[in-house]
Design a protein around this motif. Sequence first.
Motif, PDB file in Angstrom:
ATOM      1  N   LYS A   1       0.846  -1.187   0.000  1.00  0.00           N
ATOM      2  CA  LYS A   1       0.000   0.000   0.000  1.00  0.00           C
ATOM      3  C   LYS A   1       0.885   1.240   0.000  1.00  0.00           C
ATOM      4  CE  LYS A   1      -4.060  -0.655   2.004  1.00  0.00           C
ATOM      5  NZ  LYS A   1      -5.090  -0.797   3.023  1.00  0.00           N
ATOM      6  N   PRO A   2       0.390   2.343  -0.529  1.00  0.00           N
ATOM      7  CA  PRO A   2       1.196   3.568  -0.536  1.00  0.00           C
ATOM      8  C   PRO A   2       1.518   4.048   0.877  1.00  0.00           C
ATOM      9  CG  PRO A   2      -0.704   3.781  -1.984  1.00  0.00           C
ATOM     10  CD  PRO A   2      -0.874   2.513  -1.226  1.00  0.00           C
ATOM     11  N   ILE A   3       2.590   4.813   0.996  1.00  0.00           N
ATOM     12  CA  ILE A   3       2.980   5.370   2.290  1.00  0.00           C
ATOM     13  C   ILE A   3       1.965   6.443   2.686  1.00  0.00           C
ATOM     14  CG2 ILE A   3       4.768   6.689   3.485  1.00  0.00           C
ATOM     15  CD1 ILE A   3       6.783   5.368   1.619  1.00  0.00           C
ATOM     16  N   GLY A   4       1.586   6.445   3.948  1.00  0.00           N
ATOM     17  CA  GLY A   4       0.664   7.454   4.442  1.00  0.00           C
ATOM     18  C   GLY A   4      -0.797   7.079   4.305  1.00  0.00           C
TER      19      GLY A   4
ATOM     20  N   GLY B   1      -6.815  -0.687   6.540  1.00  0.00           N
ATOM     21  CA  GLY B   1      -8.108  -1.066   5.989  1.00  0.00           C
ATOM     22  C   GLY B   1      -8.203  -0.740   4.513  1.00  0.00           C
ATOM     23  N   SER B   2      -9.405  -0.742   4.006  1.00  0.00           N
ATOM     24  CA  SER B   2      -9.750  -0.444   2.610  1.00  0.00           C
ATOM     25  C   SER B   2      -9.036  -1.357   1.621  1.00  0.00           C
ATOM     26  CB  SER B   2      -9.496   1.028   2.267  1.00  0.00           C
ATOM     27  OG  SER B   2      -8.119   1.308   2.239  1.00  0.00           O
ATOM     28  N   GLY B   3      -8.928  -2.633   1.961  1.00  0.00           N
ATOM     29  CA  GLY B   3      -8.482  -3.635   0.996  1.00  0.00           C
ATOM     30  C   GLY B   3      -6.984  -3.829   0.900  1.00  0.00           C
TER      31      GLY B   3
END
Length: 139
Positions: free
Chosen positions: A78-81, A85-87
Amino acid sequence: MLQPKRTKYRKPFLQSHDKRKAHKGNKVSFGSHGLQAVTSAWVDSRQIESARIAATRSLGREGNVIIRIFPHFSKTSKPIGVRMGSGKGSPEKWYTPVKVNTVVFEIQGVSAERAKEALRLAGHKLPVKWKIIEKEGVN
């Protein structure tokens, strides 16, 4: 860099790498010398490409470098920051599991000294411990 053209699943569940010995792909088949893994690990497509470049630059225009592994599994992040959650994140890198005794690279068409030097340079780019082996029946 190496990556599959298409996959059945974009985001596979990655298992822990298998620490057992490889029974397939553990002998030099195509070249005269090979780089064999002594430990097991996940190898990234960037590491494979970096090792290939190191070996081919060492050989110059002579000989061939044969890659015996291919990264089939995607690694998501997932991207930093971004909050929890959200998949699951999007696929970022491609990996392959390397078992103990797997031949990772092979070299053909050059002398034994040049092949061993090229494989030594390539081996330092990989996250596994390795040894250089010769094809059976070749001096």
